[in-house]
Design a protein around this motif. Sequence first.
Motif, PDB file in Angstrom:
ATOM      1  N   PRO A  45      42.107 -37.059  49.080  1.00  0.00           N
ATOM      2  CA  PRO A  45      43.126 -36.931  47.795  1.00  0.00           C
ATOM      3  C   PRO A  45      44.105 -37.988  48.197  1.00  0.00           C
ATOM      4  O   PRO A  45      45.021 -38.034  48.851  1.00  0.00           O
ATOM      5  N   PHE A  84      46.363 -30.455  46.440  1.00  0.00           N
ATOM      6  CA  PHE A  84      45.977 -31.944  45.980  1.00  0.00           C
ATOM      7  C   PHE A  84      47.227 -32.541  46.022  1.00  0.00           C
ATOM      8  O   PHE A  84      47.307 -33.927  46.123  1.00  0.00           O
ATOM      9  N   LYS A  85      48.241 -31.807  45.600  1.00  0.00           N
ATOM     10  CA  LYS A  85      49.714 -32.556  45.098  1.00  0.00           C
ATOM     11  C   LYS A  85      50.424 -32.730  46.594  1.00  0.00           C
ATOM     12  O   LYS A  85      51.255 -33.385  46.655  1.00  0.00           O
ATOM     13  N   ASP A 126      49.397 -26.237  44.642  1.00  0.00           N
ATOM     14  CA  ASP A 126      48.158 -27.007  44.711  1.00  0.00           C
ATOM     15  C   ASP A 126      48.132 -28.099  45.702  1.00  0.00           C
ATOM     16  O   ASP A 126      48.935 -28.942  45.673  1.00  0.00           O
ATOM     17  N   GLU A 178      40.708 -28.313  42.570  1.00  0.00           N
ATOM     18  CA  GLU A 178      41.575 -29.224  41.790  1.00  0.00           C
ATOM     19  C   GLU A 178      42.190 -28.526  40.561  1.00  0.00           C
ATOM     20  O   GLU A 178      41.309 -27.956  39.986  1.00  0.00           O
ATOM     21  N   ASN A 179      43.347 -28.680  40.435  1.00  0.00           N
ATOM     22  CA  ASN A 179      44.017 -28.319  39.025  1.00  0.00           C
ATOM     23  C   ASN A 179      43.875 -26.835  38.781  1.00  0.00           C
ATOM     24  O   ASN A 179      43.616 -26.537  37.361  1.00  0.00           O
ATOM     25  N   ALA A 188      36.647 -31.155  50.629  1.00  0.00           N
ATOM     26  CA  ALA A 188      37.021 -32.136  49.719  1.00  0.00           C
ATOM     27  C   ALA A 188      36.051 -33.022  49.225  1.00  0.00           C
ATOM     28  O   ALA A 188      35.594 -33.601  50.179  1.00  0.00           O
TER      29      ALA A 188
END
Length: 207
Positions: free
Chosen positions: A152, A130-131, A128, A203-204, A148
Motif C-alpha cells: 500500500p 490502506f489509508k 481503512d 480496500e475501500n 495484501a
Amino acid sequence: MIVDTFRHQGMRKRLVDDELVLQAIADVPRHLFMDNAFLEFAYQDKAFPIEAGQTISQPYTVAYQSQLLLLEKGMKVLEIGTGSGYQTSILYKIGAKVYSIERHKVLNNKAVTLLQELNYNVKLFYGDGFKGLPSFAPFDRILITCGARIVPPELVKQLVIGGILVLPLGPENEQVMTTVIKKDADSYEMMSFDKFKFVPMLENKAP
Ligand code: SAH
C-alpha cells in the motif's frame, strides 16, 4: 584474541529482541482474545475464528511477524488489522507505542474494551488501513496482519526513512511474508520470507 565486531553485536541484539517477543507471548493471556467456548483452543498453535468472519493469528505467525519488525522499545508502530487485538497486545508488551486500525466496527469495539480492561495503553482506530493514519505519521514500523495484493503506497509514505513495513504479500490463496525497507523518500527494498495464508486486506470497504 577476542573479536567482537558490529556484526556479532547485532546478532546478540537480535537474540535479546527475540527474547522480548517470546516474553511478550508468555505474558499476554491469549484465551481472553477468544470466546469462552473455545478456551481449550487458546493455547494451541493455531489460528482461530473470531467475529465478522475473521481470525486471530496463529501464535507462530504473530512471533514470526513480530521478529521481522526488528523492534526496539519505544518505537512507534502502526498495525493494520486489529482483529482480536492479540498481535496489538504483543507489540505493546514488547515495548512499542502501538497504533492499530480495524475495518470491522464490532472487532474494534471488542478490542477497545478488552485492552482497556487489561490496562494495555494502545491507540485503536476504526477505519481503512490502506489509508494509514497520516495525522500520526511517521511510524518506525508498520505491520499488516491481513493478506495484501500490493504494497500500500500510503503506508510506505507514512514510514520514517530506514523504517520497516512487514506484510503478507500476494493473492488471496497464498502470500509471501515480505519486509519493505524504506531507503529514502521515494525508494524501498524488499525481502521475501516464508509463505502464509491470511484473511484478505480489503480496500475501500470501510468508513
Ligand atoms: N492481528 C489480528 C489478526 C486479525 S485478522 C489478531 O491478532 O487477532 C486480520 C484483520 O484485518 C481482520 O480483522 C480484518 O477485518 C482486518 N482488515 C482487513 N482489511 C483491512 C483494512 N483495509 N483496514 C483495516 N483492517 C483490515
